[in-house]
Design a protein around this motif. Structure first.
Motif, PDB file in Angstrom:
ATOM      1  N   ASN A 245       0.830  -1.216   0.000  1.00  0.00           N
ATOM      2  CA  ASN A 245       0.000   0.000   0.000  1.00  0.00           C
ATOM      3  C   ASN A 245       0.858   1.256   0.000  1.00  0.00           C
ATOM      4  O   ASN A 245       0.488   2.270  -0.609  1.00  0.00           O
ATOM      5  N   LEU A 246       2.006   1.198   0.681  1.00  0.00           N
ATOM      6  CA  LEU A 246       2.925   2.332   0.674  1.00  0.00           C
ATOM      7  C   LEU A 246       3.390   2.620  -0.745  1.00  0.00           C
ATOM      8  O   LEU A 246       3.392   3.777  -1.189  1.00  0.00           O
ATOM      9  N   PHE A 247       3.776   1.576  -1.458  1.00  0.00           N
ATOM     10  CA  PHE A 247       4.237   1.781  -2.837  1.00  0.00           C
ATOM     11  C   PHE A 247       3.124   2.377  -3.691  1.00  0.00           C
ATOM     12  O   PHE A 247       3.357   3.324  -4.451  1.00  0.00           O
ATOM     13  N   GLU A 248       1.907   1.823  -3.583  1.00  0.00           N
ATOM     14  CA  GLU A 248       0.811   2.315  -4.416  1.00  0.00           C
ATOM     15  C   GLU A 248       0.489   3.778  -4.102  1.00  0.00           C
ATOM     16  O   GLU A 248       0.197   4.566  -5.012  1.00  0.00           O
ATOM     17  N   GLY A 249       0.556   4.153  -2.819  1.00  0.00           N
ATOM     18  CA  GLY A 249       0.310   5.543  -2.460  1.00  0.00           C
ATOM     19  C   GLY A 249       1.361   6.471  -3.038  1.00  0.00           C
ATOM     20  O   GLY A 249       1.042   7.550  -3.559  1.00  0.00           O
ATOM     21  N   LEU A 250       2.628   6.061  -2.961  1.00  0.00           N
ATOM     22  CA  LEU A 250       3.692   6.868  -3.539  1.00  0.00           C
ATOM     23  C   LEU A 250       3.584   6.923  -5.057  1.00  0.00           C
ATOM     24  O   LEU A 250       3.873   7.955  -5.678  1.00  0.00           O
ATOM     25  N   TRP A 251       3.171   5.808  -5.671  1.00  0.00           N
ATOM     26  CA  TRP A 251       3.007   5.775  -7.137  1.00  0.00           C
ATOM     27  C   TRP A 251       1.968   6.789  -7.590  1.00  0.00           C
ATOM     28  O   TRP A 251       2.147   7.455  -8.619  1.00  0.00           O
ATOM     29  N   GLN A 252       0.882   6.913  -6.840  1.00  0.00           N
ATOM     30  CA  GLN A 252      -0.153   7.876  -7.205  1.00  0.00           C
ATOM     31  C   GLN A 252       0.346   9.313  -7.086  1.00  0.00           C
ATOM     32  O   GLN A 252      -0.058  10.188  -7.852  1.00  0.00           O
ATOM     33  N   ARG A 253       1.227   9.580  -6.141  1.00  0.00           N
ATOM     34  CA  ARG A 253       1.745  10.940  -5.941  1.00  0.00           C
ATOM     35  C   ARG A 253       2.893  11.265  -6.890  1.00  0.00           C
ATOM     36  O   ARG A 253       3.143  12.439  -7.176  1.00  0.00           O
ATOM     37  N   ALA A 254       3.602  10.246  -7.372  1.00  0.00           N
ATOM     38  CA  ALA A 254       4.808  10.479  -8.162  1.00  0.00           C
ATOM     39  C   ALA A 254       4.452  10.992  -9.556  1.00  0.00           C
ATOM     40  O   ALA A 254       3.359  10.734 -10.082  1.00  0.00           O
ATOM     41  N   LEU A 255       5.380  11.731 -10.141  1.00  0.00           N
ATOM     42  CA  LEU A 255       5.202  12.272 -11.485  1.00  0.00           C
ATOM     43  C   LEU A 255       5.954  11.402 -12.485  1.00  0.00           C
ATOM     44  O   LEU A 255       7.063  10.939 -12.227  1.00  0.00           O
ATOM     45  N   PRO A 256       5.353  11.166 -13.651  1.00  0.00           N
ATOM     46  CA  PRO A 256       5.966  10.247 -14.621  1.00  0.00           C
ATOM     47  C   PRO A 256       7.221  10.823 -15.255  1.00  0.00           C
ATOM     48  O   PRO A 256       7.290  12.009 -15.567  1.00  0.00           O
ATOM     49  N   LEU A 257       8.219   9.967 -15.433  1.00  0.00           N
ATOM     50  CA  LEU A 257       9.392  10.311 -16.228  1.00  0.00           C
ATOM     51  C   LEU A 257       9.085   9.892 -17.661  1.00  0.00           C
ATOM     52  O   LEU A 257       9.402   8.776 -18.081  1.00  0.00           O
ATOM     53  N   ASP A 258       8.451  10.762 -18.417  1.00  0.00           N
ATOM     54  CA  ASP A 258       7.944  10.412 -19.741  1.00  0.00           C
ATOM     55  C   ASP A 258       9.014  10.662 -20.794  1.00  0.00           C
ATOM     56  O   ASP A 258       9.070  11.710 -21.417  1.00  0.00           O
ATOM     57  N   LEU A 259       9.894   9.646 -20.960  1.00  0.00           N
ATOM     58  CA  LEU A 259      10.951   9.766 -21.955  1.00  0.00           C
ATOM     59  C   LEU A 259      10.772   8.796 -23.110  1.00  0.00           C
ATOM     60  O   LEU A 259      11.495   8.861 -24.091  1.00  0.00           O
ATOM     61  N   ALA A 260       9.793   7.884 -22.998  1.00  0.00           N
ATOM     62  CA  ALA A 260       9.637   6.871 -24.034  1.00  0.00           C
ATOM     63  C   ALA A 260       9.263   7.484 -25.376  1.00  0.00           C
ATOM     64  O   ALA A 260       9.636   6.997 -26.433  1.00  0.00           O
ATOM     65  N   GLY A 261       8.478   8.572 -25.350  1.00  0.00           N
ATOM     66  CA  GLY A 261       8.028   9.159 -26.597  1.00  0.00           C
ATOM     67  C   GLY A 261       9.086   9.958 -27.310  1.00  0.00           C
ATOM     68  O   GLY A 261       8.950  10.319 -28.476  1.00  0.00           O
ATOM     69  N   ALA A 262      10.183  10.258 -26.625  1.00  0.00           N
ATOM     70  CA  ALA A 262      11.201  11.091 -27.241  1.00  0.00           C
ATOM     71  C   ALA A 262      11.961  10.357 -28.328  1.00  0.00           C
ATOM     72  O   ALA A 262      12.295  10.926 -29.356  1.00  0.00           O
ATOM     73  N   GLY A 263      12.203   9.075 -28.115  1.00  0.00           N
ATOM     74  CA  GLY A 263      12.919   8.303 -29.112  1.00  0.00           C
ATOM     75  C   GLY A 263      14.386   8.700 -29.195  1.00  0.00           C
ATOM     76  O   GLY A 263      14.930   9.371 -28.330  1.00  0.00           O
ATOM     77  N   ALA A 264      15.028   8.245 -30.267  1.00  0.00           N
ATOM     78  CA  ALA A 264      16.445   8.540 -30.438  1.00  0.00           C
ATOM     79  C   ALA A 264      16.649  10.006 -30.811  1.00  0.00           C
ATOM     80  O   ALA A 264      15.834  10.618 -31.490  1.00  0.00           O
ATOM     81  N   ARG A 265      17.763  10.541 -30.372  1.00  0.00           N
ATOM     82  CA  ARG A 265      18.076  11.948 -30.629  1.00  0.00           C
ATOM     83  C   ARG A 265      18.706  12.063 -32.011  1.00  0.00           C
ATOM     84  O   ARG A 265      19.779  11.516 -32.268  1.00  0.00           O
ATOM     85  N   THR A 266      18.085  12.773 -32.939  1.00  0.00           N
ATOM     86  CA  THR A 266      18.573  12.990 -34.288  1.00  0.00           C
ATOM     87  C   THR A 266      18.599  14.487 -34.561  1.00  0.00           C
ATOM     88  O   THR A 266      17.971  15.277 -33.831  1.00  0.00           O
ATOM     89  N   PRO A 267      19.303  14.933 -35.603  1.00  0.00           N
ATOM     90  CA  PRO A 267      19.290  16.371 -35.915  1.00  0.00           C
ATOM     91  C   PRO A 267      17.886  16.919 -36.137  1.00  0.00           C
ATOM     92  O   PRO A 267      17.610  18.072 -35.820  1.00  0.00           O
ATOM     93  N   GLU A 268      16.972  16.080 -36.657  1.00  0.00           N
ATOM     94  CA  GLU A 268      15.620  16.552 -36.953  1.00  0.00           C
ATOM     95  C   GLU A 268      14.782  16.730 -35.689  1.00  0.00           C
ATOM     96  O   GLU A 268      13.956  17.652 -35.608  1.00  0.00           O
ATOM     97  N   ASN A 269      14.960  15.876 -34.696  1.00  0.00           N
ATOM     98  CA  ASN A 269      14.099  15.958 -33.505  1.00  0.00           C
ATOM     99  C   ASN A 269      14.874  16.366 -32.258  1.00  0.00           C
ATOM    100  O   ASN A 269      14.398  16.211 -31.145  1.00  0.00           O
ATOM    101  N   ARG A 270      16.070  16.899 -32.439  1.00  0.00           N
ATOM    102  CA  ARG A 270      16.934  17.197 -31.298  1.00  0.00           C
ATOM    103  C   ARG A 270      16.250  18.110 -30.288  1.00  0.00           C
ATOM    104  O   ARG A 270      16.316  17.896 -29.086  1.00  0.00           O
ATOM    105  N   SER A 271      15.526  19.131 -30.776  1.00  0.00           N
ATOM    106  CA  SER A 271      14.899  20.096 -29.873  1.00  0.00           C
ATOM    107  C   SER A 271      13.845  19.438 -28.997  1.00  0.00           C
ATOM    108  O   SER A 271      13.805  19.624 -27.786  1.00  0.00           O
TER     109      SER A 271
END
Length: 335
Positions: A245-271
């Protein structure tokens, strides 16, 4: 003599299927020759074991066949047939072993339930026993592993470099911001996110905790590194429920590290990729200096990127920028 062009690691070969190292070497030798007598094969046999008994063992396993000539010759049975048969036998044995293991696990759980409070807590001390026990627990995971990457700074064997995770098991991790601030930590976390691991962050975590399938919990016993290594393993109980229950409570409060959508860094999407990383670091509560180190840029460059992101999002503080960006697909990019 062993060949150098085989696509597998010669020290292992077929030993995973129960063959001895000598049988493995002898089978490789026979495969590489036309039908040959024992004396012909012995000319290239460089091991201490006597060759004849080893060939007799291979014949019993169905890997070689012996002719009925006065001077018998030995030839290999086609590997795609002989080895597939061994693989099938091994798979059947593993299936029976798994069924037996499940039966023993059921008996063990019943015994623990009858044993009383003393069996709820298991304490393991010493580096080697701890590593062995943690490896057993990780390999036993079947559905979900939950991990709090918090203090103290002791190893529970499930950091970003813990190795390959079990197939079909989901992973949820909450990182303490101090963990994310470590050198190269963000790159390691990003790699794990791209493999499907869910990751979130909080400014401060109360402890380090590892939960396996909701049936076991592991946490360090010592407060500081350098003391006698020890871990606590919690078995099914109200204490285990409370940790879950402690983990689930902390999970609800935590903010996502949303890096999956960024993909590989290329000159076109670097920004956009850089913006995603800045957002993740802002959510982690890192300082400008720490963000600069993670992005491998100068302190002034990091400040400019943060200021630009805050301006484009129309907010006033770093935390507001991180939260607003986390709630959107991505911030508008500069043109």
């Amino acid at each position: 003599m062993p060949r150098d062009d085989l696509p597998f690691d010669p020290p292992m070969g077929l030993q995973a299927l129960g063959l001895t190292a000598a049988e493995d070497a002898a089978y490789e030798l026979v495969v590489d020759r036309p039908p040959s007598t024992v004396s012909q094969l012995a000319a290239d046999w460089d091991r201490a074991e006597k060759l004849q008994p080893v060939l007799d063992g291979l014949e019993k396993l169905g890997l070689v066949r012996r002719s009925m000539l006065k001077a018998p010759t030995y030839a290999a049975v086609s590997p795609d047939i002989a080895i597939d048969t061994l693989l099938l036998d091994s798979e059947q044995q593993l299936h029976r072993a798994r069924q037996y293991s499940d039966q023993l696990a059921g008996i063990y759980r019943e015994q623990v339930a009858r044993a009383g409070p003393g069996s709820v807590i298991e304490i393991v001390t010493g580096n080697r026993p701890i590593r062995q026990r943690l490896l057993q627990i990780r390999r036993s995971a079947r559905s979900e592993v939950c991990y709090l990457a918090g203090p103290p700074d002791v190893d529970l064997g499930d950091g970003p470099s813990a190795g390959t995770f079990a197939s079909g098991v989901s992973y949820r991790t909450i990182y303490d911001s101090a963990y994310v601030e470590q050198p190269e930590a963000l790159a390691d976390i990003e790699q794990l996110i791209q493999t499907g691991r869910q990751s979130r962050v909080l400014p401060k975590l109360p402890l380090k905790l590892y939960l396996c399938d909701g049936r076991l919990a592991v946490l360090p016993l010592q407060r500081e590194p350098g003391t006698t290594p020890a871990i606590i393993i919690v078995h099914p109980s109200t204490l285990l429920d409370a940790l879950g229950n402690l983990f689930e409570g902390l999970w609800q409060r935590a903010l996502p590290l949303d890096l999956a959508g960024a993909g590989a860094r290329t000159p076109e999407n670097r920004s956009s990729v850089d913006d995603q990383r800045v957002i993740a670091l802002l959510l982690s509560g890192l300082t400008d200096e720490a963000i600069a180190r993670q992005l491998a840029v100068s302190y002034r460059t990091a400040q400019r990127r943060i200021a630009s992101l805050i301006d484009r999002l129309g907010v006033h503080t770093r935390f507001q920028a991180g939260v607003r960006a986390a709630l959107r697909d991505s911030p508008p990019t500069d043109h």
